[in-house]
Design a protein around this motif. Structure first.
Motif, short mmCIF file in Angstrom:
data_model
loop_
_atom_site.label_atom_id
_atom_site.label_comp_id
_atom_site.label_asym_id
_atom_site.label_seq_id
_atom_site.Cartn_x
_atom_site.Cartn_y
_atom_site.Cartn_z
N LEU A 157 51.79 30.15 47.47
CA LEU A 157 50.97 31.32 47.10
C LEU A 157 49.87 31.56 48.13
O LEU A 157 49.53 32.70 48.43
N ASN A 158 49.34 30.48 48.70
CA ASN A 158 48.33 30.63 49.78
C ASN A 158 48.90 31.43 50.95
O ASN A 158 48.19 32.21 51.58
N ARG A 159 50.21 31.21 51.23
CA ARG A 159 50.83 31.87 52.39
C ARG A 159 51.33 33.27 52.08
O ARG A 159 51.59 34.06 52.99
N ASP A 160 51.47 33.61 50.78
CA ASP A 160 52.10 34.87 50.37
C ASP A 160 51.13 36.05 50.58
O ASP A 160 50.09 36.13 49.92
N GLY A 161 51.49 36.96 51.45
CA GLY A 161 50.61 38.09 51.79
C GLY A 161 50.43 39.08 50.65
O GLY A 161 49.47 39.87 50.65
N GLU A 162 51.31 39.06 49.64
CA GLU A 162 51.16 39.98 48.50
C GLU A 162 50.23 39.41 47.44
O GLU A 162 49.84 40.11 46.50
N VAL A 163 49.91 38.14 47.56
CA VAL A 163 49.02 37.47 46.59
C VAL A 163 47.62 37.37 47.20
O VAL A 163 47.42 36.70 48.21
N HIS A 164 46.65 38.05 46.55
CA HIS A 164 45.27 38.01 47.06
C HIS A 164 44.38 37.09 46.23
O HIS A 164 43.32 36.68 46.69
N GLY A 165 44.83 36.82 45.00
CA GLY A 165 44.06 35.93 44.13
C GLY A 165 44.99 34.93 43.45
O GLY A 165 46.12 35.29 43.07
N ILE A 166 44.51 33.70 43.31
CA ILE A 166 45.32 32.65 42.64
C ILE A 166 44.47 32.03 41.54
O ILE A 166 43.33 31.63 41.78
N LEU A 167 45.05 31.96 40.34
CA LEU A 167 44.36 31.30 39.24
C LEU A 167 45.30 30.27 38.63
O LEU A 167 46.42 30.61 38.26
N VAL A 168 44.87 29.03 38.59
CA VAL A 168 45.65 27.99 37.90
C VAL A 168 44.95 27.74 36.58
O VAL A 168 43.78 27.33 36.55
N GLN A 169 45.66 28.04 35.49
CA GLN A 169 45.03 27.95 34.16
C GLN A 169 44.70 26.49 33.82
O GLN A 169 45.57 25.62 33.87
N LEU A 170 43.45 26.24 33.48
CA LEU A 170 43.00 24.90 33.08
C LEU A 170 42.94 24.84 31.55
O LEU A 170 42.80 25.88 30.93
N PRO A 171 43.02 23.70 30.92
CA PRO A 171 43.20 22.38 31.52
C PRO A 171 44.64 22.14 31.95
O PRO A 171 45.56 22.76 31.41
#
Ligand code: NDP
Length: 300
Positions: free
Chosen positions: A87-101
């Motif tokens: 996802l860090n490398r994906d140019g279409e993804v500008h925001g990443i959220l990993v749901q906690l916990p």
């Protein structure tokens, strides 16, 4: 008799969401760019599923792209890290959220650390907390940002006001203290070892409760006319609604507080809706910064 003004977080969030949608439309039209938010959920926790569904729905409603990644509870750390890196490398993804916990086999800090700080729309990466603490332009955690927007809207200039935050978590209490300092408030952070919490509370012009204890803050803890922001979300039994039924309450005893406070956020319908809209706003901010676009210029 209710005296306090009830701060309508739901209505304010709807207004802000319309602003996000308008900015997304400009990004598409003038820059041929569609902000994209990836949300990663592990396991089948019902509350987390509801949050994630709601985030995805609102992302699409504002015209952005939503990428949902639902992985099994048994996902390994290496598998989750590989997804975050892609996802860090994906140019279409500008925001990443990993749901906690996250499930216990996963080191939460290592996952947050692996997210590109420029895409960390939750604002939890140490780079973003460092930027917040040193006055830089990072991404600010959504719940504190939502609280700040409501306080600014309600109070305008907060210089010299005494603010008390009950709770010192990395996701709410500490970043909110930083934001209130930036507004020139005199800030106190209380926690489970604070001596006389009632006395600390009574001195506060702005009282924020982010504890996770149902109705802990009583009416006689509140300074008359104070602005009260209730971040807590607690589910308690509601036998009046029927057997086995529950209802949501905050960390503040709402009925008592209404008699004393100048303004107060309800639970539900206060801070909660603001948190999601700040996530959408952070995604637009992240997208603009990644593309070198001046976000302020989007709204003319
Ligand atoms: P944490 O459990 O991480 O932190 C709770 C804080 O409250 C700690 O600092 C703890 O002190 C303090 N505390 C606990 N008991 C007492 C007490 N008796 N007196 C004073 N302080 C006490 O919680 P979070 O910050 O993650 O969340 C707080 C609440 O906000 C929860 O109800 C959560 O559900 C809600 N929340 C709501 C959001 C929204 O969108 N509306 C978003 C995020 C959270 P110590 O550090 O000493 O242990």
């Amino acid at each position: 008799m209710t005296q306090a003004k009830i701060i309508d977080g739901k209505a304010f969030a709807a207004e802000l969401r319309a602003g996000v949608a308008a900015d997304v439309a400009v990004l598409k039209e003038k820059h041929d760019l569609t902000p994209g938010l990836a949300v990663v959920l592990l396991g089948d926790d019902p509350a987390s599923q509801i949050y994630v569904r709601n985030k995805g729905k609102q992302t699409l409603e504002t015209g952005m792209r939503s990428f949902a990644h639902h992985l099994p509870e048994s996902t390994s750390q290496a598998e989750l890290l590989a997804l975050v890196e892609s996802l860090n490398r994906d140019g279409e993804v500008h925001g990443i959220l990993v749901q906690l916990p996250l499930p216990e086999q996963i080191d939460e800090a290592a996952i947050i650390d692996a997210i590109d700080p420029a895409k960390d729309v939750d604002g939890f990466h140490v780079i973003n907390s460092g930027l917040l603490a040193t006055g830089g332009a990072g991404l600010v955690p959504c719940t504190p940002l939502g609280c700040m927007l409501m306080l600014r809207h309600e109070l305008g200039d907060m210089s010299g006001k005494k603010a008390l935050i009950i709770g010192r978590s990395n996701i709410v209490g500490k970043p909110l203290a930083q934001l209130l300092l930036n507004e020139n408030c005199t800030v106190t952070i209380a926690h489970s070892r604070t001596g006389d919490l009632a006395a600390e509370s009574r001195a506060a012009d702005i009282l924020v409760a982010a504890v996770g204890r149902a109705e802990m803050v009583r009416g006689d803890w509140i300074k008359p006319g104070a602005t009260v922001i209730d971040v807590g979300i607690n589910r308690i039994p509601a036998p009046e609604k029927g057997e086995g039924k529950t209802r949501l309450v905050g960390d503040v005893n709402f009925a008592e507080a209404c008699e004393v406070a100048g303004a107060i956020t309800p639970v539900p319908g206060g801070v909660g809706p603001m948190t999601i809209v700040c996530l959408l706003r952070n995604t637009v901010t992240a997208c603009c910064r990644q593309a070198g676009i001046d976000e302020a210029a989007l709204h003319g």
